[in-house]
Design a protein around this motif. Structure first.
Motif, short mmCIF file in Angstrom:
data_model
loop_
_atom_site.label_atom_id
_atom_site.label_comp_id
_atom_site.label_asym_id
_atom_site.label_seq_id
_atom_site.Cartn_x
_atom_site.Cartn_y
_atom_site.Cartn_z
N ALA A 65 0.83 -1.20 0.00
CA ALA A 65 0.00 0.00 0.00
C ALA A 65 0.87 1.25 0.00
CB ALA A 65 -0.95 0.00 1.20
N VAL A 66 1.95 1.24 0.79
CA VAL A 66 2.85 2.41 0.81
C VAL A 66 3.45 2.61 -0.59
CG1 VAL A 66 4.91 3.45 1.84
CG2 VAL A 66 3.38 2.08 3.27
N GLU A 67 3.86 1.51 -1.18
CA GLU A 67 4.48 1.59 -2.50
C GLU A 67 3.47 2.08 -3.55
OE1 GLU A 67 7.04 -1.75 -3.09
OE2 GLU A 67 8.32 -0.54 -4.38
N ALA A 68 2.25 1.59 -3.48
CA ALA A 68 1.21 2.02 -4.42
C ALA A 68 0.85 3.49 -4.21
CB ALA A 68 -0.03 1.13 -4.27
N MET A 69 0.91 3.94 -2.94
CA MET A 69 0.60 5.34 -2.63
C MET A 69 1.50 6.29 -3.42
SD MET A 69 0.29 6.99 1.17
CE MET A 69 1.99 6.77 1.71
N GLU A 90 12.90 4.71 6.28
CA GLU A 90 13.98 4.25 5.40
C GLU A 90 13.43 3.40 4.26
OE1 GLU A 90 17.09 2.41 7.73
OE2 GLU A 90 17.40 4.25 8.91
N ARG A 91 12.42 2.58 4.58
CA ARG A 91 11.83 1.73 3.54
C ARG A 91 11.16 2.59 2.46
NH1 ARG A 91 8.04 -3.14 5.46
NH2 ARG A 91 10.01 -3.79 6.39
N ALA A 92 10.50 3.67 2.87
CA ALA A 92 9.83 4.55 1.91
C ALA A 92 10.86 5.21 0.99
CB ALA A 92 9.01 5.60 2.64
N ALA A 93 11.99 5.61 1.57
CA ALA A 93 13.05 6.21 0.75
C ALA A 93 13.56 5.19 -0.27
CB ALA A 93 14.18 6.72 1.63
N ALA A 94 13.69 3.93 0.16
CA ALA A 94 14.13 2.87 -0.76
C ALA A 94 13.12 2.68 -1.90
CB ALA A 94 14.33 1.57 0.00
N MET A 95 11.84 2.85 -1.59
CA MET A 95 10.80 2.72 -2.63
C MET A 95 10.93 3.83 -3.66
SD MET A 95 7.49 1.97 -0.34
CE MET A 95 7.36 0.51 0.66
N LEU A 96 11.10 5.07 -3.17
CA LEU A 96 11.23 6.20 -4.10
C LEU A 96 12.47 6.01 -4.97
CD1 LEU A 96 10.10 9.09 -1.75
CD2 LEU A 96 8.97 8.40 -3.87
N ALA A 97 13.54 5.49 -4.37
CA ALA A 97 14.76 5.23 -5.14
C ALA A 97 14.48 4.16 -6.20
CB ALA A 97 15.88 4.79 -4.21
N ALA A 98 13.78 3.10 -5.80
CA ALA A 98 13.47 2.02 -6.75
C ALA A 98 12.57 2.53 -7.88
CB ALA A 98 12.79 0.86 -6.02
N GLN A 99 11.72 3.51 -7.56
CA GLN A 99 10.82 4.06 -8.58
C GLN A 99 11.50 5.16 -9.40
OE1 GLN A 99 6.90 5.12 -7.09
NE2 GLN A 99 6.67 3.21 -5.97
N GLY A 100 12.74 5.48 -9.06
CA GLY A 100 13.48 6.50 -9.80
C GLY A 100 12.93 7.90 -9.56
N LEU A 181 -2.60 14.19 1.45
CA LEU A 181 -2.97 13.73 0.10
C LEU A 181 -3.44 12.27 0.19
CD1 LEU A 181 -3.04 13.95 -3.00
CD2 LEU A 181 -0.57 13.50 -3.02
N ALA A 182 -2.73 11.47 0.96
CA ALA A 182 -3.11 10.06 1.07
C ALA A 182 -2.43 9.43 2.29
CB ALA A 182 -2.69 9.30 -0.18
N CYS A 183 -3.06 8.36 2.78
CA CYS A 183 -2.39 7.56 3.80
C CYS A 183 -2.55 6.08 3.46
CB CYS A 183 -2.91 7.88 5.20
SG CYS A 183 -4.63 7.48 5.47
N ALA A 184 -1.56 5.30 3.87
CA ALA A 184 -1.57 3.86 3.61
C ALA A 184 -1.93 3.13 4.90
CB ALA A 184 -0.19 3.41 3.12
#
Ligand SMILES: *Cc1c(COP(=O)(O)O)cnc(C)c1O
Length: 357
Positions: A65-69, A90-100, A181-184
């Protein structure tokens, strides 16, 4: 077994029974009706959210859900400020990095509050158009002060994306005041459902005003939202988990909603904390007022290893949770979500008393 880990939780009889509902194809109208009832139930958990936020259901864990957000963040031309003081920032930062996607992390030590001065300075520079924060940082049990972040998000017109995975239905969420804007969120924490369904509550108008910034096929929130208008889903949803979630939402409402649940968590947490204090076990965070109601972290007493504590409790029917990363071997965590009685907690405490004193 009584689960005192931060999800999945000990189920009620009602939720467990609901899992035995009829076989159902996710392309049939009965499925659409089920989804719509759940969406409406989720939208109603917080009165403030009901009018302008829409829940989008995903078959995934909370991380999904966080990643889809982050579909709400454009792939080009956006810059997100990530506020972090634990594993989930830290996990959210890794997601943004993975999504470029461009982002900057304002990190504090895991034991420290958010660095509000650094957040304000970054936002005042005018280079960030979104902010990500974690509401209840499960790493320690700290309830981050999102009121303060929300003031900054409003002042600097930066929409807030919030990881509310371990707080949704257990802590207050100020949708409008936080420029949210949104919450997971997820089915298997404060909502007391079964793992397998997670959700994003997003401002409904965002889906009209924005284009999808999804960086993956499966986790494209816009695609789910579009199909969900008729109750369906682009991909197979976990039907039985939805049966459980529907029942869990009925029980939440019957028990007085998130505020009553919050009070109950607070009661149980204080029961644990005051007894542990008597056995000489102190909270891991120095300022006990930093904790939310849902989970607290405690310092392992000298001479008692985590493994021994865990194994002895497990033998008596209780699962507690270890510290993560650098906290492994230093702390243990006790969450009070799910179907727990005062007697369960007291029995668990008597086991700890025997080991610690
Ligand atoms: C539990 C949790 C998640 C998601 O974990 P999953 O194992 O993917 O369900 C995300 N953020 C926070 C704050 C959590 O507590």
């Amino acid at each position: 077994m009584k689960l005192l880990n931060p999800g999945p939780v000990t189920l009620t009889k009602g939720v467990r029974q609901a899992l035995l509902g009829e076989d159902l194809c996710h392309r049939e109208p009965e499925f659409a009706e089920l989804s719509k009832r759940i969406i409406s139930g989720l939208a109603g958990v917080y009165k403030e959210a009901n009018a302008s936020y829409i829940p989008v259901l995903l078959t995934s864990s909370g991380t999904g859900a966080v990643e889809a957000m982050f579909s709400l963040v454009p792939r080009e031309g956006a810059n997100t400020l990530v506020v972090s003081n634990g594993v989930y920032g830290e996990r959210a930062a890794a997601m943004l990095a993975a999504q470029g996607k461009a982002h900057l992390v304002i990190a504090s030590a895991w034991t420290e509050p958010i660095d509000f001065a650094a957040v304000e300075k970054a936002l005042a520079s005018g280079t960030f158009d979104h902010v990500f924060a974690v509401h209840h940082e499960t790493t320690t049990g700290r309830l981050n002060d999102i009121d303060k972040i929300g003031v900054l998000c409003t002042q600097y017109r930066a929409p807030l994306l919030l990881d509310a995975v371990s707080s949704f239905a257990g802590e207050r969420i100020r949708f409008a005041e936080w420029n949210l804007l949104a919450c997971a969120a997820t089915a298997n924490k404060c909502l007391h459902g079964v793992p397998g369904i997670a959700m994003v509550l997003a401002q409904e108008r965002a889906f009209a005003e924005r284009k999808s910034g999804a960086a993956s096929v499966y986790l494209d929130l816009f695609r789910y939202q579009k199909e969900q208008r008729s109750g369906f889903s682009p991909f197979t949803q976990s039907v039985q988990v939805l049966y459980g979630l529907e029942q869990a939402l009925i029980e939440l409402s019957a028990q007085g909603g998130w505020e009553a649940r919050h009070r109950r968590y607070r009661e149980l947490t204080m029961r644990v904390r005051s007894s542990l204090a008597k056995f000489g076990i102190t909270t891991f965070l120095e300022d006990a007022a930093s904790y939310g109601a849902i989970l607290s972290s405690y310092r392992l007493p000298t001479g008692l290893s985590y493994d021994r504590l865990h194994d002895e409790l497990k033998r008596e029917g209780f699962i507690i949770y270890a510290g993560q990363g650098p906290f492994t071997g230093q702390m243990f965590r006790i969450a009070v979500m799910g179907e727990l009685t005062d007697a369960d907690i007291d029995r668990m405490l008597s086991v700890i008393e025997r080991l610690a004193t």
